[in-house]
Structure formats: C-alpha cells, structure tokens
Design a protein around this motif. Structure first.
Motif, mmCIF file in Angstrom:
data_model
loop_
_atom_site.group_PDB
_atom_site.id
_atom_site.type_symbol
_atom_site.label_atom_id
_atom_site.label_comp_id
_atom_site.label_asym_id
_atom_site.label_seq_id
_atom_site.Cartn_x
_atom_site.Cartn_y
_atom_site.Cartn_z
ATOM 1 N N LEU A 167 0.822 -1.210 0.000
ATOM 2 C CA LEU A 167 0.000 0.000 0.000
ATOM 3 C C LEU A 167 0.857 1.261 0.000
ATOM 4 O O LEU A 167 0.519 2.252 -0.654
ATOM 5 C CB LEU A 167 -0.920 -0.015 1.228
ATOM 6 N N ALA A 168 1.977 1.233 0.706
ATOM 7 C CA ALA A 168 2.863 2.397 0.734
ATOM 8 C C ALA A 168 3.463 2.649 -0.641
ATOM 9 O O ALA A 168 3.580 3.801 -1.076
ATOM 10 C CB ALA A 168 3.964 2.191 1.765
ATOM 11 N N GLY A 169 3.839 1.575 -1.341
ATOM 12 C CA GLY A 169 4.368 1.732 -2.683
ATOM 13 C C GLY A 169 3.343 2.331 -3.626
ATOM 14 O O GLY A 169 3.667 3.197 -4.454
ATOM 15 N N ARG A 170 2.102 1.898 -3.488
ATOM 16 C CA ARG A 170 1.034 2.450 -4.330
ATOM 17 C C ARG A 170 0.827 3.933 -4.028
ATOM 18 O O ARG A 170 0.727 4.760 -4.950
ATOM 19 C CB ARG A 170 -0.262 1.673 -4.095
ATOM 20 N N ALA A 171 0.749 4.269 -2.753
ATOM 21 C CA ALA A 171 0.541 5.667 -2.373
ATOM 22 C C ALA A 171 1.697 6.545 -2.832
ATOM 23 O O ALA A 171 1.499 7.669 -3.326
ATOM 24 C CB ALA A 171 0.369 5.763 -0.852
ATOM 25 N N TYR A 172 2.918 6.037 -2.681
ATOM 26 C CA TYR A 172 4.099 6.791 -3.088
ATOM 27 C C TYR A 172 4.098 7.012 -4.598
ATOM 28 O O TYR A 172 4.437 8.101 -5.084
ATOM 29 C CB TYR A 172 5.355 6.027 -2.665
ATOM 30 N N GLY A 173 3.692 5.987 -5.332
ATOM 31 C CA GLY A 173 3.649 6.104 -6.781
ATOM 32 C C GLY A 173 2.604 7.108 -7.252
ATOM 33 O O GLY A 173 2.875 7.943 -8.126
ATOM 34 N N LEU A 174 1.410 7.042 -6.688
ATOM 35 C CA LEU A 174 0.361 7.998 -7.069
ATOM 36 C C LEU A 174 0.802 9.429 -6.770
ATOM 37 O O LEU A 174 0.578 10.343 -7.573
ATOM 38 C CB LEU A 174 -0.936 7.676 -6.314
ATOM 39 N N THR A 175 1.438 9.613 -5.631
ATOM 40 C CA THR A 175 1.909 10.948 -5.261
ATOM 41 C C THR A 175 3.012 11.416 -6.203
ATOM 42 O O THR A 175 3.038 12.581 -6.628
ATOM 43 C CB THR A 175 2.415 10.942 -3.808
ATOM 44 N N ALA A 176 3.918 10.518 -6.551
ATOM 45 C CA ALA A 176 5.007 10.874 -7.469
ATOM 46 C C ALA A 176 4.464 11.280 -8.833
ATOM 47 O O ALA A 176 4.965 12.224 -9.463
ATOM 48 C CB ALA A 176 5.969 9.699 -7.613
ATOM 49 N N ILE A 177 3.441 10.593 -9.298
ATOM 50 C CA ILE A 177 2.857 10.910 -10.602
ATOM 51 C C ILE A 177 2.148 12.264 -10.550
ATOM 52 O O ILE A 177 2.238 13.066 -11.494
ATOM 53 C CB ILE A 177 1.918 9.776 -11.041
ATOM 54 N N LEU A 178 1.471 12.555 -9.462
ATOM 55 C CA LEU A 178 0.845 13.871 -9.313
ATOM 56 C C LEU A 178 1.908 14.973 -9.285
ATOM 57 O O LEU A 178 1.734 16.030 -9.890
ATOM 58 C CB LEU A 178 0.027 13.902 -8.017
ATOM 59 N N ARG A 179 3.011 14.715 -8.606
ATOM 60 C CA ARG A 179 4.092 15.703 -8.541
ATOM 61 C C ARG A 179 4.700 15.951 -9.919
ATOM 62 O O ARG A 179 5.109 17.082 -10.241
ATOM 63 C CB ARG A 179 5.188 15.219 -7.601
ATOM 64 N N ALA A 180 4.787 14.908 -10.725
ATOM 65 C CA ALA A 180 5.459 14.999 -12.028
ATOM 66 C C ALA A 180 4.524 15.405 -13.151
ATOM 67 O O ALA A 180 4.927 15.388 -14.320
ATOM 68 C CB ALA A 180 6.105 13.657 -12.356
ATOM 69 N N LEU A 181 3.303 15.788 -12.822
ATOM 70 C CA LEU A 181 2.305 16.085 -13.856
ATOM 71 C C LEU A 181 2.792 17.096 -14.892
ATOM 72 O O LEU A 181 2.654 16.848 -16.103
ATOM 73 C CB LEU A 181 1.013 16.574 -13.193
ATOM 74 N N ASP A 217 -11.344 18.873 -9.385
ATOM 75 C CA ASP A 217 -12.075 17.782 -8.741
ATOM 76 C C ASP A 217 -11.476 16.418 -9.096
ATOM 77 O O ASP A 217 -11.379 15.528 -8.241
ATOM 78 C CB ASP A 217 -13.545 17.818 -9.160
ATOM 79 N N ALA A 218 -11.077 16.267 -10.356
ATOM 80 C CA ALA A 218 -10.476 14.998 -10.789
ATOM 81 C C ALA A 218 -9.170 14.747 -10.056
ATOM 82 O O ALA A 218 -8.913 13.634 -9.565
ATOM 83 C CB ALA A 218 -10.259 15.006 -12.297
ATOM 84 N N LEU A 219 -8.332 15.773 -9.967
ATOM 85 C CA LEU A 219 -7.051 15.608 -9.293
ATOM 86 C C LEU A 219 -7.235 15.435 -7.791
ATOM 87 O O LEU A 219 -6.445 14.732 -7.140
ATOM 88 C CB LEU A 219 -6.143 16.795 -9.593
ATOM 89 N N ALA A 220 -8.279 16.048 -7.237
ATOM 90 C CA ALA A 220 -8.566 15.848 -5.818
ATOM 91 C C ALA A 220 -8.927 14.386 -5.548
ATOM 92 O O ALA A 220 -8.536 13.826 -4.521
ATOM 93 C CB ALA A 220 -9.713 16.763 -5.379
ATOM 94 N N GLU A 221 -9.650 13.774 -6.474
ATOM 95 C CA GLU A 221 -9.975 12.353 -6.305
ATOM 96 C C GLU A 221 -8.712 11.500 -6.371
ATOM 97 O O GLU A 221 -8.555 10.534 -5.616
ATOM 98 C CB GLU A 221 -10.971 11.893 -7.363
ATOM 99 N N LEU A 222 -7.793 11.869 -7.260
ATOM 100 C CA LEU A 222 -6.550 11.121 -7.373
ATOM 101 C C LEU A 222 -5.710 11.289 -6.101
ATOM 102 O O LEU A 222 -5.111 10.328 -5.604
ATOM 103 C CB LEU A 222 -5.768 11.599 -8.599
ATOM 104 N N ARG A 223 -5.679 12.499 -5.568
ATOM 105 C CA ARG A 223 -4.985 12.705 -4.292
ATOM 106 C C ARG A 223 -5.656 11.904 -3.181
ATOM 107 O O ARG A 223 -4.991 11.348 -2.302
ATOM 108 C CB ARG A 223 -4.957 14.190 -3.915
ATOM 109 N N GLY A 224 -6.985 11.828 -3.249
ATOM 110 C CA GLY A 224 -7.717 11.047 -2.258
ATOM 111 C C GLY A 224 -7.342 9.576 -2.300
ATOM 112 O O GLY A 224 -7.228 8.920 -1.263
ATOM 113 N N ALA A 225 -7.132 9.051 -3.506
ATOM 114 C CA ALA A 225 -6.711 7.655 -3.646
ATOM 115 C C ALA A 225 -5.326 7.459 -3.026
ATOM 116 O O ALA A 225 -5.060 6.442 -2.380
ATOM 117 C CB ALA A 225 -6.704 7.253 -5.113
ATOM 118 N N ALA A 226 -4.443 8.437 -3.223
ATOM 119 C CA ALA A 226 -3.108 8.354 -2.633
ATOM 120 C C ALA A 226 -3.184 8.413 -1.111
ATOM 121 O O ALA A 226 -2.515 7.638 -0.410
ATOM 122 C CB ALA A 226 -2.234 9.486 -3.167
#
Length: 292
Positions: A167-181, A217-226
C-alpha cells in the motif's frame, strides 16, 4: 578466480556501488536521505536498487522516439538474462551493482523484468485507461523496488510488512505521478486515468492543461486515492522491525499532497516541493518510531 583477480573485482564493484549512491543522491534525494536510516551494510544495495529505478524511469526523457526507448529497455532485458557472463553489463556501473545485489539478496529477477515491461507504457502517448490500471502501474514501478529494499534490509521482517509495503508503494507512486504532472504533460505522457477524467467531465480541459474546477475535482480524487492508500499502509505496519526503514520514503506523502492543496497551486505549472528541512525532519521522526 585468483586472489589478485578477486581483489580487483571487489574494487570494481565498490566503485560501481559508489557510482549508484552518487546517481541516487542526484536523481532522488528523498530516497537517498531515507537510506541513511537503514543498516549500513544494506545501503550499497539500496543505492543500487534506487539508481536502477531512477535510470529506467528516465528513459522517456532521454530518447526522441519510442523505438529508441524500447531498445534501451531491451538492453536491460538481455543483460538481466545474461547477467553472469555479460561483459557489457559489467561495464555499466548501475547494471553491475544491480545484478550483484540481485544475486546476494535473492531478489526475484522476474519482478525486475515485470518492472521493465511496465515502463514500456512511458514511451508512448497512450492514455492510462483507469485508476485501477494506474494503481497496478504504481505497484510494479514504485511498490516493487520498495519491497526489494525491505527484503535487503530484513527478509523476515519484510514478509511481516508485506501489506504495508504494497500500500505504501502504491501511495508513493500515485503521489510521485501527481508531482510529475507538468513534466509528463510536457513530454506528451498521459498518466491521469481516463475513467477518472471522464467521471468529472475534465478530459478536454485536462488535455488543454486548463486548471478548471472539473480538473481540480479529478485531481482531488486522485490525491484522495493516494491518501487512502497511505492511511491503510500506516495502519498495516507490524511492529518496529528493521524492514520498516524501507517504508520511510512514504512518510513524505502527506507533505507533498499538502503542497498540492495550497491556495494558488497550479497542477500544470507548479512543483510540489516542501522545504528540504521539513522532509528531513519528517524522515527522522518516522525513523524514530513515530510511524510513517
């Protein structure tokens, strides 16, 4: 191998591991800092894994055509299969240190091959189909190296932390992708899940890099998943064994997500970058047993 050759080989490997540490410090300072809290004997292998992951993640930025990227990934596939007697791999500092690490630490080579295969997505401009597909991508690209680092530190404890690591790897990955947008969009990559954008009717605005309420709103949902994956990871940590050091980079997730939620943050132009002292402080607190 005679004594002189053995000494020469040990010197060569040591130099290659130092190369990996320098490469990791330059390309992923957060991970390099987190490695400082791991046992000293494990750090060279952690640096090798980190440098390899950074090297593969940067393939898209280094090539002008997908076929050239495929050729680079193919080189790694071939080197992985012939690691024992591949002079070309031995001459590549990161490859040499990586394969030595795989041998010494019993990291499954099929998982490394899966990471390489997953990175093929990076080379093309196809959209990420769904949030589920993006989570799978994160599990393989970000989660797998985190699990390897845990095994290197303490294989038995890594098994106990399996759910937290996943789960930590998934959260870290989602956050990294948001950062690199911003960087991904500049390169033509489309990591934002198509189903998520469609659900918020944000696909057209996102394609044009417009920071509209629908995109927000879309990006907020993605942050919520992270955030959800991070909180579940935090609750899944078992005890305070040594392998918890592999989870430390995930302790930075709330800082990065918080930066993205600041007033005036533009996801298409801004970079979520908390002050380095705040990142170091967060890592120190997590390492002291205050949780990720």
């Amino acid at each position: 191998m005679d004594e002189a050759a053995t000494t020469e080989r040990e010197t060569e490997l040591a130099e290659h591991y130092r190369h990996c540490e320098a490469a990791l410090r330059e390309q992923d300072l957060d991970l390099w800092l987190a490695c400082l809290f791991a046992p000293a004997q494990a750090r060279p292998h952690l640096h090798a894994i980190g440098a390899f992951a950074a090297e593969i993640s940067s393939v898209r930025a280094r090539v002008s055509q997908p076929i050239l990227g495929e050729m680079r990934l193919r080189w790694w596939y071939d080197a992985l299969e012939a690691a024992e007697d591949n002079e070309g791999a031995r001459a590549h500092p990161i490859a040499d240190a990586l394969f030595d690490t795989l041998n010494r630490c019993a990291i499954p080579r099929e998982e490394v091959s899966e990471l390489l295969e997953t990175h093929s997505f990076d080379l093309y401009d196809d959209p990420m189909e769904s949030l589920e597909a993006l989570e799978t991508y994160c599990d393989r690209v970000f989660g797998a190296p985190m699990r390897w680092r845990a095994r290197i530190i303490d294989a038995a404890d890594a098994a106990r932390q399996e759910e937290a690591l996943r789960l930590a790897g998934r959260a870290y990955g989602l956050t990294a992708i948001l950062r690199a947008l911003p960087r991904h969009l500049a390169q033509g990559q489309r990591f934002a899940p198509a189903d998520l954008l469609a659900r918020h009717r944000a696909a057209e605005d996102f394609a044009e890099a417009k920071a509209t309420p629908a995109v927000a709103d879309a990006l907020a949902e993605l942050r919520g998943a992270a955030r959800d994956a991070f909180e579940r990871a935090r609750k899944s940590v078992r005890g305070d064994g040594a392998a918890r050091a592999a989870l430390l980079p995930a302790a930075l997730i709330p800082l990065y997500l918080g930066e993205m939620e600041r007033k005036g943050f533009d996801p298409f132009r801004s970079i979520a970058e908390p002050a380095q002292w705040r990142r170091q402080w967060r890592l120190w607190r997590a390492a002291r047993g205050r949780g990720i």
